[in-house]
Design a protein around this motif. Sequence first.
Motif, short mmCIF file in Angstrom:
data_model
loop_
_atom_site.label_atom_id
_atom_site.label_comp_id
_atom_site.label_asym_id
_atom_site.label_seq_id
_atom_site.Cartn_x
_atom_site.Cartn_y
_atom_site.Cartn_z
N GLY A 172 53.81 42.60 31.30
CA GLY A 172 52.37 42.74 31.44
C GLY A 172 51.91 42.48 32.85
N THR A 173 51.10 43.38 33.38
CA THR A 173 50.55 43.22 34.73
C THR A 173 49.03 43.44 34.72
N ASN A 174 48.39 43.13 33.60
CA ASN A 174 46.94 43.33 33.47
C ASN A 174 46.56 44.76 33.86
N ASP A 175 47.31 45.70 33.27
CA ASP A 175 47.08 47.12 33.53
C ASP A 175 47.16 47.45 35.02
N GLY A 176 48.08 46.77 35.72
CA GLY A 176 48.31 47.06 37.13
C GLY A 176 47.51 46.23 38.10
N ALA A 177 46.61 45.37 37.60
CA ALA A 177 45.75 44.60 38.51
C ALA A 177 46.41 43.36 39.08
N LYS A 206 49.38 42.43 27.80
CA LYS A 206 49.10 42.86 29.17
C LYS A 206 49.11 41.69 30.15
N GLY A 207 49.25 40.48 29.62
CA GLY A 207 49.16 39.27 30.43
C GLY A 207 47.97 38.45 29.98
N GLY A 208 48.20 37.15 29.84
CA GLY A 208 47.11 36.26 29.44
C GLY A 208 46.34 35.75 30.65
N TYR A 209 45.69 34.62 30.47
CA TYR A 209 44.83 34.08 31.52
C TYR A 209 45.61 33.81 32.81
N ILE A 210 46.80 33.27 32.70
CA ILE A 210 47.56 32.92 33.89
C ILE A 210 47.85 34.16 34.73
N THR A 211 48.34 35.21 34.10
CA THR A 211 48.62 36.44 34.83
C THR A 211 47.35 37.04 35.41
N ARG A 212 46.30 37.08 34.63
CA ARG A 212 45.07 37.73 35.06
C ARG A 212 44.36 36.94 36.16
#
Length: 269
Positions: A172-177, A206-212
């Motif tokens: 997951g990469t937050n839809d590329g962000a 897609k990634g949780g809070y940490i990734t985002r």
Amino acid sequence: MSDLIENPLAFFQGRVPLLISMPHAGLQLTPAVQAGLVPQAQGLPDTDWHIPLLYAFAAELGASTLAGNYSRYVVDLNRPADDRPLYATATTGLYPDTLFDGEPLFIEGGQPSAFERERYLQEIWTPYHQTLASELERLKAEFGYALLFDAHSIASRVPRLFDGKLPDFNLGTNDGASCAPELAQQLMQVCANAPDFSHVLNGRFKGGYITRHYGQPADNVQAVQLEICQCIYMDEQAPFTYRPALAAKAQLVLRDLLETLLAWRPTKS
């Protein structure tokens, strides 16, 4: 008497620009949470089981590691402090009240008080994120950029959360962000080179809070979440036994993913 919060996290400082975050591996409970859990929750079924063991090889690569010691049933380190929902579909919050299957987590009236939960935020959630943010800043200061790998696992089938069986490797990469597209594609190629396992990018996870929150390529932080199916390294039923022979095969892919991250360099503008 208030619950005593001890050793909320385990942190190891490495020598390369990679930090591996493991927010859901914790098994500790506060007395208030333990006293209120329904019987089927006492075995902590929604834990990201054995993740520190699965990634123990990362020390050889020189990576920094950060693991939460308290169960997500106390406070979820991968949710925002304001408990803003991350997914439009079924999920769990900062202070979970249900198991992944949707059943109540606590007996009636058994939830910790608002006072206790605020303490969990201040004494468990906050130190984790302060350590995470501080280490990313250190890595950026030393190397010019930082790589964040948020490591998770989940049962391969959770009907309330998703249909059918999950792919084995869920990047997951937050839809590329949260990550440079070329780096995400390199990681996907690693998975494609492992035909015994299925994979997907920005699927259900897609990634949780940490990734985002921390994944900010413009600020020199590349963040990727990996959610893997537990069936590829352990028994998915209690007592959730670690399977070394299975795990060894999964670790070959995990090592390739981490080595691919470490081989990446930001393009100079």
